[in-house]
Each structure stands twice: as structure tokens, then as C-alpha cells.
Enzyme design. Sequence first.
Site, PDB file in Angstrom:
ATOM      1  N   CYS A  86       0.718  -1.290  -0.037  1.00 39.87           N
ATOM      2  CA  CYS A  86      -0.112  -0.044   0.064  1.00 39.87           C
ATOM      3  C   CYS A  86       0.797   1.273  -0.064  1.00 39.87           C
ATOM      4  O   CYS A  86       1.642   1.544  -1.103  1.00 39.87           O
ATOM      5  CB  CYS A  86      -0.880  -0.162   1.266  1.00 39.87           C
ATOM      6  SG  CYS A  86      -2.142   0.872   1.157  1.00 39.87           S
ATOM      7  N   HIS A 196      -3.497  -5.893   0.980  1.00 41.13           N
ATOM      8  CA  HIS A 196      -2.741  -6.226   2.369  1.00 41.13           C
ATOM      9  C   HIS A 196      -2.528  -7.833   2.598  1.00 41.13           C
ATOM     10  O   HIS A 196      -3.540  -8.066   3.448  1.00 41.13           O
ATOM     11  CB  HIS A 196      -3.582  -5.313   3.452  1.00 41.13           C
ATOM     12  CG  HIS A 196      -3.254  -3.950   3.451  1.00 41.13           C
ATOM     13  ND1 HIS A 196      -2.491  -3.397   4.113  1.00 41.13           N
ATOM     14  CD2 HIS A 196      -3.891  -2.866   2.817  1.00 41.13           C
ATOM     15  CE1 HIS A 196      -2.357  -1.765   3.979  1.00 41.13           C
ATOM     16  NE2 HIS A 196      -3.552  -1.956   3.263  1.00 41.13           N
ATOM     17  N   GLU A 198      -0.958  -9.243   4.726  1.00 33.92           N
ATOM     18  CA  GLU A 198      -0.711  -9.384   6.164  1.00 33.92           C
ATOM     19  C   GLU A 198      -1.937  -9.389   6.832  1.00 33.92           C
ATOM     20  O   GLU A 198      -2.016 -10.142   8.134  1.00 33.92           O
ATOM     21  CB  GLU A 198       0.356  -8.310   6.670  1.00 33.92           C
ATOM     22  CG  GLU A 198      -0.474  -6.936   7.098  1.00 33.92           C
ATOM     23  CD  GLU A 198      -0.709  -5.970   5.675  1.00 33.92           C
ATOM     24  OE1 GLU A 198      -0.820  -4.850   5.697  1.00 33.92           O
ATOM     25  OE2 GLU A 198      -0.359  -6.679   4.569  1.00 33.92           O
TER      26      GLU A 198
END
EC number: 6.3.5.3
Length: 222
Positions: A86, A196, A198
Site C-alpha cells: 500500500c 494487504h 498481512e
Amino acid sequence: MKSAVIQLPGLNRDRDMIAALTKISGQAPVTVWQTETELPEVDLIVIPGGFSYGDYLRCGAIAARMPVMKAVAEKAAKGVLVIGVCNGFQILLEAGLLPGALMRNASLKFVCREVKLQVANANTAFTRAYAPGQIIRCPVAHHDGNFFAAPETLARIEGEGQVAFRYAEGTNPNGSINDIAGIVNGAGNVLGLMPHPENLVEAAHGGTDGRALFESVLGRAA
């Protein structure tokens, strides 16, 4: 796997990234503040998401000029793996470590939702644990994720297999050219992506589709 997470004012996804890396590798990453001019010996450097310096000037423009980014560039030149997620992707572009640019979303709105991604190249250090063409789920949360590149640059990115991920099944959230969601550099050791991964590494949080990205890196470091 030894890893480092870069920290800058306004980045707010560092805790998520630290948690994901710790869970998957079994080893907590070191954190490195923006003023550092040297980085420890690690297998992976991550620049997490957020809004570094409030996104003033351009997203990532100020952060890319902090001392730590020179150290990141030096490590990348030596083959160390680097991931920018990002705002981290925006910073890598501003630092010249990846080609292209990220513009305002085509909708001119902040977009926060789940998208589908296709693994466009499963032969990178970051995607080897995925199957070629595999469709995965991943959340996005950004206002300036519309990837663009000049025709000659785009042709090179596409022709050399530098597209790692594409938005799939009509879920492109920002108008990115060719549905590009993530790219690698020419050497294949620097990855930038808007989604994302994660945030999808354990079932209790809604799924594990992002886990294979980090497992790919873990396998390379083993």
C-alpha cells in the site's frame, strides 16, 4: 527468516505486519526508524501501509527521501528481498525502486473492501507458494492505488513478467491499468502491491490467502 519492518511517521500498518511476520516465521522482525542510515543483516525488508507524512505532496514522496530509504535501496541492490504494501508500494515507486506510478483512484474515493487477486507470475520469490493463475482473496484500503505506467514502461513490465498480481473477477477497485495490483522489479527481489496480504494469514481473521506470500519468502530464506 530474519526480517526488518521500516517505521515512518504516519505508517499505521506496521503492527499488523509485525504480527504476520512473527506468526509465519516464528521470529519477530526488527523495527527500523526512518532516520537510520544502515540496516541489519536480514532476509526481508518490509515497508508497511499507512499514510506516511499525511500523504502530503504525493503519497510516499516525503518518505522516499528519508535516510532509511537509501539504506533500503543499497540492500535491494545486493539482492535482499523488499516488500512495500500500500503506502509502502507508493514509497518504493517514489524512491525509484519500482517502475510506474500510483494515482488517485478512478472513483476519487477511498476504497476499503475485499478484492480478488490472480497470481500473474508464480515464479517470483514472493509467489512461489501459490499456483500459477491462482485466485485469492485480499483486502484493500487506499485512496491512491490506481497504477499507471507510460506505454513503453508498461510494455516492459508486461513483457518481462514483472506483474505479480492482478485484480480478478471484475474487482479492480481503483482503475489500475491492465488490472495490475502488484509488480516486481527487473531483478525480481522487490515487490510492491496495494492489497494487504498481512491481514489474511490466519483463519481466525477471516482466511489465510495472504500467508503463501510470506511462506514463499520464508522458503527462499531457508
